[in-house]
Design a protein around this motif. Structure first.
Motif, mmCIF file in Angstrom:
data_model
loop_
_atom_site.group_PDB
_atom_site.id
_atom_site.type_symbol
_atom_site.label_atom_id
_atom_site.label_comp_id
_atom_site.label_asym_id
_atom_site.label_seq_id
_atom_site.Cartn_x
_atom_site.Cartn_y
_atom_site.Cartn_z
ATOM 1 N N PRO A 170 86.248 47.287 35.473
ATOM 2 C CA PRO A 170 85.466 46.881 36.721
ATOM 3 C C PRO A 170 85.276 48.150 37.738
ATOM 4 O O PRO A 170 86.552 48.669 37.888
ATOM 5 C CB PRO A 170 85.962 45.752 37.388
ATOM 6 C CG PRO A 170 86.344 44.805 36.300
ATOM 7 C CD PRO A 170 87.282 45.823 35.464
ATOM 8 N N THR A 171 84.347 48.522 38.243
ATOM 9 C CA THR A 171 84.167 49.509 39.212
ATOM 10 C C THR A 171 84.068 48.869 40.654
ATOM 11 O O THR A 171 83.988 47.971 40.901
ATOM 12 C CB THR A 171 82.870 50.393 38.832
ATOM 13 O OG1 THR A 171 81.542 49.589 39.356
ATOM 14 C CG2 THR A 171 82.875 50.809 37.426
ATOM 15 N N LEU A 172 84.201 50.111 41.741
ATOM 16 C CA LEU A 172 84.340 49.394 42.932
ATOM 17 C C LEU A 172 82.835 48.985 43.328
ATOM 18 O O LEU A 172 82.833 48.404 44.448
ATOM 19 C CB LEU A 172 84.671 50.764 44.117
ATOM 20 C CG LEU A 172 86.155 51.210 43.873
ATOM 21 C CD1 LEU A 172 86.314 52.047 44.941
ATOM 22 C CD2 LEU A 172 86.873 49.810 44.121
ATOM 23 N N ASP A 173 81.663 49.379 42.623
ATOM 24 C CA ASP A 173 80.377 49.104 43.173
ATOM 25 C C ASP A 173 79.745 47.998 42.499
ATOM 26 O O ASP A 173 78.574 47.760 42.167
ATOM 27 C CB ASP A 173 79.492 50.504 43.039
ATOM 28 C CG ASP A 173 79.554 51.051 41.591
ATOM 29 O OD1 ASP A 173 80.108 50.604 40.817
ATOM 30 O OD2 ASP A 173 78.658 51.849 41.722
ATOM 31 N N GLY A 174 80.805 47.220 41.648
ATOM 32 C CA GLY A 174 80.395 46.095 41.057
ATOM 33 C C GLY A 174 79.947 45.982 39.654
ATOM 34 O O GLY A 174 79.101 45.262 38.994
ATOM 35 N N HIS A 175 80.001 47.253 38.707
ATOM 36 C CA HIS A 175 79.690 47.430 37.474
ATOM 37 C C HIS A 175 80.762 47.535 36.618
ATOM 38 O O HIS A 175 81.848 47.105 37.136
ATOM 39 C CB HIS A 175 78.710 48.645 37.503
ATOM 40 C CG HIS A 175 77.492 48.672 38.255
ATOM 41 N ND1 HIS A 175 76.346 48.122 37.684
ATOM 42 C CD2 HIS A 175 77.290 49.001 39.495
ATOM 43 C CE1 HIS A 175 75.383 47.946 38.645
ATOM 44 N NE2 HIS A 175 75.824 48.861 39.511
ATOM 45 N N THR A 176 80.750 48.056 35.404
ATOM 46 C CA THR A 176 81.887 48.003 34.468
ATOM 47 C C THR A 176 81.684 49.672 33.991
ATOM 48 O O THR A 176 80.619 49.965 33.875
ATOM 49 C CB THR A 176 82.450 47.317 33.436
ATOM 50 O OG1 THR A 176 81.010 47.401 32.572
ATOM 51 C CG2 THR A 176 82.590 45.719 34.025
ATOM 52 N N ASP A 177 82.989 50.364 33.740
ATOM 53 C CA ASP A 177 82.674 51.765 33.202
ATOM 54 C C ASP A 177 83.871 51.676 32.151
ATOM 55 O O ASP A 177 84.714 50.813 32.033
ATOM 56 C CB ASP A 177 83.356 52.715 34.105
ATOM 57 C CG ASP A 177 82.307 53.157 35.069
ATOM 58 O OD1 ASP A 177 81.011 53.142 34.736
ATOM 59 O OD2 ASP A 177 82.552 53.808 36.152
ATOM 60 N N LEU A 178 83.382 52.687 30.990
ATOM 61 C CA LEU A 178 84.355 52.659 29.921
ATOM 62 C C LEU A 178 85.364 53.766 30.464
ATOM 63 O O LEU A 178 85.432 54.765 30.562
ATOM 64 C CB LEU A 178 83.694 53.070 28.548
ATOM 65 C CG LEU A 178 84.573 53.202 27.376
ATOM 66 C CD1 LEU A 178 85.181 52.051 26.854
ATOM 67 C CD2 LEU A 178 83.765 54.086 26.279
#
Length: 217
Positions: free
Chosen positions: A199-207
């Motif tokens: 999870p990212t700080l802006d509510g998405h996900t990154d690899l």
């Protein structure tokens, strides 16, 4: 969490209230870390990982963090932990003072290339020859949303992969080649690397990638 002069105000205000997300991998810890190791969490934020390490039986752990707001938060939430505030390297520790170090979502939080070099150089000084560095970071993404953001903000930020999120935080995603070269310039050799959705700080996900690198003996 961050060691960048460029985005320092963010980590003293909005960023200091964030919940950080990059997870420790128990298998990597058990394979590369010993309970007696002297462990440094470089850019420790509010001490989230230090607390987890202590709970897992690692006895000699300490963190350093340049954000005064995050240090204050950490001392309130985890008064039992050793968290030291500092503004910039060098830190008040001897060369090779630690057996192992963590860099969790630190490099992605340093948009300035010179500051990233300085952070890894200092970790390279502090980790003893033969010691290990456990990194969790975010490389360049290839999904449409990320690529569109890189391209749209490249002129503003001055570099492809450097971007600003809605709440004002500025981050960088590097290529895997650049990331490995950065480690190599400061005496680290990558031993293992794994990918996972984070999870990212802006509510998405990154690899994201989790890397174990060893300090050259």
């Amino acid at each position: 969490m961050t060691l960048s002069h460029d985005s320092g105000d963010y980590w003293e205000t909005t960023g200091a209230a964030r919940t950080f997300t990059h997870p420790l991998d128990p298998e990597l810890l058990s394979r590369y870390f010993s309970p007696d190791d002297r462990i440094l969490d470089y850019g420790c934020g509010y001490g989230r990982l230090l607390a987890q390490l202590a709970e897992r039986g690692y006895r000699d752990v300490r963190g350093v963090e340049p954000s005064a707001a995050l240090v204050d938060r950490g001392r309130k939430e985890h008064p039992e932990l050793r968290i030291t505030h500092f503004e910039e390297p060098p830190l008040p520790f001897a060369d090779g003072a630690f057996d192992a170090a963590l860099l969790f979502a630190v490099l992605t939080s340093i948009p300035d290339a010179e500051d990233r070099e300085g952070a890894v150089a200092e970790v390279g000084r502090l980790v003893r020859p033969g010691g290990v560095l456990y990194i969790s970071d975010v490389p360049l993404q290839t999904d449409e949303r990320s690529v569109g953001r890189y391209r749209a903000q490249e002129r503003e930020t001055g570099a492809y992969g450097v971007f600003r999120i809605e709440d004002g935080g500025v981050f960088v995603h590097q290529s895997q080649e650049s990331f490995h070269a950065l480690l190599g310039r400061h005496g680290f050799t990558v031993e293992t690397e794994e990918r996972r959705r984070t999870p990212t700080l802006d509510g998405h996900t990154d690899l994201s990638m989790q890397v174990i690198a060893r300090r050259t003996p």
